[in-house]
Design a protein around this motif. Sequence first.
Motif, short mmCIF file in Angstrom:
data_model
loop_
_atom_site.label_atom_id
_atom_site.label_comp_id
_atom_site.label_asym_id
_atom_site.label_seq_id
_atom_site.Cartn_x
_atom_site.Cartn_y
_atom_site.Cartn_z
N LYS A 101 -6.80 1.89 12.01
CA LYS A 101 -7.20 2.38 10.68
C LYS A 101 -6.05 2.22 9.68
CE LYS A 101 -8.91 6.43 8.24
NZ LYS A 101 -9.18 7.86 8.30
N LEU A 102 -4.84 2.61 10.09
CA LEU A 102 -3.69 2.55 9.18
C LEU A 102 -3.38 1.11 8.76
CD1 LEU A 102 -1.38 4.05 7.73
CD2 LEU A 102 -0.03 3.76 9.82
N PHE A 103 -3.47 0.19 9.71
CA PHE A 103 -3.08 -1.18 9.42
C PHE A 103 -4.27 -2.12 9.21
CE2 PHE A 103 0.72 0.55 11.49
CZ PHE A 103 1.62 0.33 10.47
N SER A 104 -5.42 -1.52 8.89
CA SER A 104 -6.59 -2.32 8.55
C SER A 104 -6.25 -3.25 7.40
CB SER A 104 -7.72 -1.37 8.15
OG SER A 104 -8.82 -2.09 7.68
N LYS A 105 -6.69 -4.49 7.50
CA LYS A 105 -6.44 -5.51 6.48
C LYS A 105 -4.95 -5.78 6.27
CE LYS A 105 -10.72 -4.38 4.17
NZ LYS A 105 -11.38 -3.92 2.97
N SER A 138 5.40 6.37 15.88
CA SER A 138 5.41 6.34 17.35
C SER A 138 4.25 7.11 17.95
CB SER A 138 6.73 6.90 17.88
OG SER A 138 6.77 8.31 17.74
N GLN A 139 3.65 8.00 17.18
CA GLN A 139 2.57 8.85 17.67
C GLN A 139 1.18 8.25 17.48
OE1 GLN A 139 3.51 11.67 19.29
NE2 GLN A 139 5.61 11.16 18.77
N LEU A 140 1.09 7.09 16.87
CA LEU A 140 -0.22 6.51 16.56
C LEU A 140 -1.02 6.19 17.82
CD1 LEU A 140 0.73 3.99 13.72
CD2 LEU A 140 -0.49 6.16 13.46
N SER A 141 -2.26 6.64 17.83
CA SER A 141 -3.20 6.21 18.88
C SER A 141 -3.73 4.85 18.47
CB SER A 141 -4.34 7.22 19.00
OG SER A 141 -5.12 7.20 17.82
N ASP A 142 -4.47 4.19 19.33
CA ASP A 142 -5.02 2.89 18.98
C ASP A 142 -5.97 2.98 17.78
OD1 ASP A 142 -5.12 0.02 19.57
OD2 ASP A 142 -7.24 0.43 20.00
N ARG A 189 0.85 -1.19 0.00
CA ARG A 189 0.00 0.00 0.00
C ARG A 189 0.88 1.24 0.00
NH1 ARG A 189 -3.53 -1.31 5.06
NH2 ARG A 189 -3.24 0.92 5.31
N SER A 190 0.53 2.21 -0.78
CA SER A 190 1.36 3.42 -0.92
C SER A 190 1.47 4.18 0.40
CB SER A 190 0.80 4.33 -2.01
OG SER A 190 -0.50 4.76 -1.69
N ASP A 191 0.42 4.15 1.24
CA ASP A 191 0.48 4.88 2.51
C ASP A 191 1.38 4.19 3.53
OD1 ASP A 191 -1.36 2.78 2.72
OD2 ASP A 191 -2.60 3.83 4.19
N LEU A 192 1.86 2.99 3.21
CA LEU A 192 2.75 2.27 4.13
C LEU A 192 4.17 2.15 3.60
CD1 LEU A 192 0.38 -0.57 5.39
CD2 LEU A 192 1.00 1.56 6.53
N LEU A 193 4.47 2.87 2.54
CA LEU A 193 5.83 2.84 2.00
C LEU A 193 6.70 3.85 2.75
CD1 LEU A 193 5.18 2.59 -1.84
CD2 LEU A 193 5.88 0.77 -0.28
N ALA A 194 7.66 3.33 3.50
CA ALA A 194 8.63 4.14 4.24
C ALA A 194 8.03 5.23 5.13
CB ALA A 194 9.64 4.74 3.26
N PRO A 195 7.10 4.87 6.01
CA PRO A 195 6.60 5.89 6.95
C PRO A 195 7.70 6.27 7.94
CG PRO A 195 5.79 3.73 7.56
CD PRO A 195 6.54 3.56 6.27
#
Length: 132
Positions: free
Chosen positions: A36-40, A27-31, A15-21
């Motif tokens: 949402k980011l790692f759905s599926k 580290s700032q991600l809330s639950d 997924r393009s939104d997961l390329l080299a974040p």
Amino acid sequence: NKFAQQAADAALAARSDLLAPGLAELSQLSDPEFRKLFSKSPIKRTGRDRFVRNVLIAIGNAQTRDLVPVVEKRLGDTSPLVRAMAVWAAGELCSHDELAALKDQYATQEDDPDVLSEWAALDLEPDIHAKS
């Protein structure tokens, strides 16, 4: 994997939104943001706390002082697992004086034995051989 090839099936493509974040972002991600980011994604099974713990390990190993403020924010995280690893990462990135100040600010409010153990593991004794 140097022999890896792009999958022909679009469902298996990265997924393009997961390329080299960036580590700071991760580290700032809330639950809810994590879910949402790692759905599926198989990463979702790891859970936010263990994922952020792993990100903090990467931050500590990166030896990038620019990430100290990111680590400091996680010292007050709701998860003891995350707080403990933030202490370790701070130990990797901060000077003796910075660590002592952080310990005064955060360890005095801490009640989790694992987090307190991480604080105790830091060498914060005054260096009698240090030059003025």
